[in-house]
Design a protein around this motif. Structure first.
Motif, mmCIF file in Angstrom:
data_model
loop_
_atom_site.group_PDB
_atom_site.id
_atom_site.type_symbol
_atom_site.label_atom_id
_atom_site.label_comp_id
_atom_site.label_asym_id
_atom_site.label_seq_id
_atom_site.Cartn_x
_atom_site.Cartn_y
_atom_site.Cartn_z
ATOM 1 N N LYS A 20 0.828 -1.213 0.000
ATOM 2 C CA LYS A 20 0.000 0.000 0.000
ATOM 3 C C LYS A 20 0.862 1.262 0.000
ATOM 4 O O LYS A 20 0.544 2.247 -0.681
ATOM 5 N N SER A 193 -4.697 -0.914 5.848
ATOM 6 C CA SER A 193 -5.275 0.379 5.451
ATOM 7 C C SER A 193 -5.290 1.354 6.625
ATOM 8 O O SER A 193 -5.050 2.560 6.450
ATOM 9 N N ARG A 328 -9.231 1.314 -1.543
ATOM 10 C CA ARG A 328 -8.764 1.413 -0.160
ATOM 11 C C ARG A 328 -7.376 2.020 -0.153
ATOM 12 O O ARG A 328 -6.712 2.112 -1.171
#
Length: 329
Positions: A20, A193, A328
């Motif tokens: 991420k 997240s 996300r």
């Protein structure tokens, strides 16, 4: 470009966090004692794998220097009191000193649901007590600190539901200690997240100095989770194996025998002590919704990777989870 140091970046949660962060085009540093452990992340763009022992305070201080923030994901589930102390208390103490020495203030620390920094010694297990004392050490350091306390985590490469499913592939019945223990499982993608959210400058004011409980939407007994794993993986024509709850004394004997077996135990007596405390949100602290995250239900995600017991992250589970994580952090 932000530069983030991730301790434990090669682990279950860390791999998701690294992916991420690199998608945000941030620079990521991941120390590891064994470079082979980083094979799942080493090809990510703007990610540097450094061979180092983070328990060596001098090495840790050199690693921390020059970063905008640190994420601490290092934890163990099994071990002696000394091992828990070294990993969950002494390492955070060293990390606090390293941050002070290098001027790095921002730290996101992943603890555990059930840890209590106000009264750490009243919690029932070595694991939870050490987690609580680790939080105390970091809060005393006056860092720009955010703490996340997740429940047990599930995901395509977990050692949780996958283990229950594989055991049912081998054994005709599953004798189970602590079958009534309560859990509120959370998807690893949602925890990752949450970590990324907390690292973003726009959310610093709302997250610094806060502790968040990271839990999924559903509460299950351990027995229900074992049964779900069997059914979702298609064991016994989708019925799963019979689960036999064990009385407390037999459950403790089972855990002791597992401790004595070679390799990492599936369960320990300290795990049983931890499970005597419901692993569910207390309701006294903010949850994932406060971080803009609607947690995914276990029933929606787990079937995408348990499937026919393909042995890990298959094509179908990878594509399904990618679709679910679109948008996300």
């Amino acid at each position: 470009m932000k530069k983030i140091l991730i301790l434990g970046g090669t682990g279950f949660v860390g791999r998701h966090v690294c992916e991420k962060l690199t998608q945000l085009q941030w620079r990521v540093t991941v120390p590891t004692r064994h470079e082979a452990s980083a094979r799942h992340i080493q090809m990510l763009p703007a990610l540097d794998v450094m061979q180092a022992d983070v328990h060596d305070e001098a090495a840790l201080t050199r690693l921390v220097a020059g970063h905008d923030a640190v994420v601490n994901l290092i934890a163990i589930l099994h071990g002696s009191q000394e091992a828990f102390q070294r990993t969950h208390v002494q390492l955070p103490e060293k990390l606090a000193r390293a941050c002070a020495a290098t001027g790095v203030q921002r730290l996101v620390h992943v603890s555990a649901l059930g840890a209590d920094m106000r009264n750490p010694d009243v919690t029932p297990s070595l694991y939870l007590r050490s987690k609580g004392h680790g939080e105390v050490a970091l809060h005393e350091a006056a860092l720009a600190l955010t703490v996340l306390r997740p429940s047990v985590m599930f995901g395509a490469d977990d050692k949780f539901l996958n283990t229950f499913a594989h055991l049912q592939k081998i054994f005709p019945v599953i004798p189970l200690a602590a079958s009534h223990a309560l859990f509120q499982p959370v998807w690893v993608e949602d925890v990752a997240s949450a970590i990324v959210y907390c690292l973003q400058d726009a959310h610093a004011h709302a997250t610094v100095g806060q502790t968040f409980e990271a839990c999924g939407p559903g509460v299950f007994t351990l027995r229900q989770l074992v049964e779900l794993a069997g059914r979702m993986s298609g064991i016994n024509e989708g019925r799963g194996r019979p689960v036999i709850p064990l009385p407390a004394a037999l459950g403790r004997l089972q855990a002791l025998l597992m401790e004595l077996a070679p390799g990492e135990p599936l369960m320990s007596r300290d795990n049983l002590d931890s499970m005597s405390l419901p692993n569910i949100a207390s309701g006294n602290l903010p949850g994932l919704d406060a971080l803009g995250i609607t947690p995914a239900a276990l029933e929606a995600v787990a079937p995408t990777y348990l499937g026919p017991l393909s042995g890990g992250w298959g094509l179908r589970s990878h594509l399904t989870l990618k679709r679910k994580t679109a948008g996300r952090f």
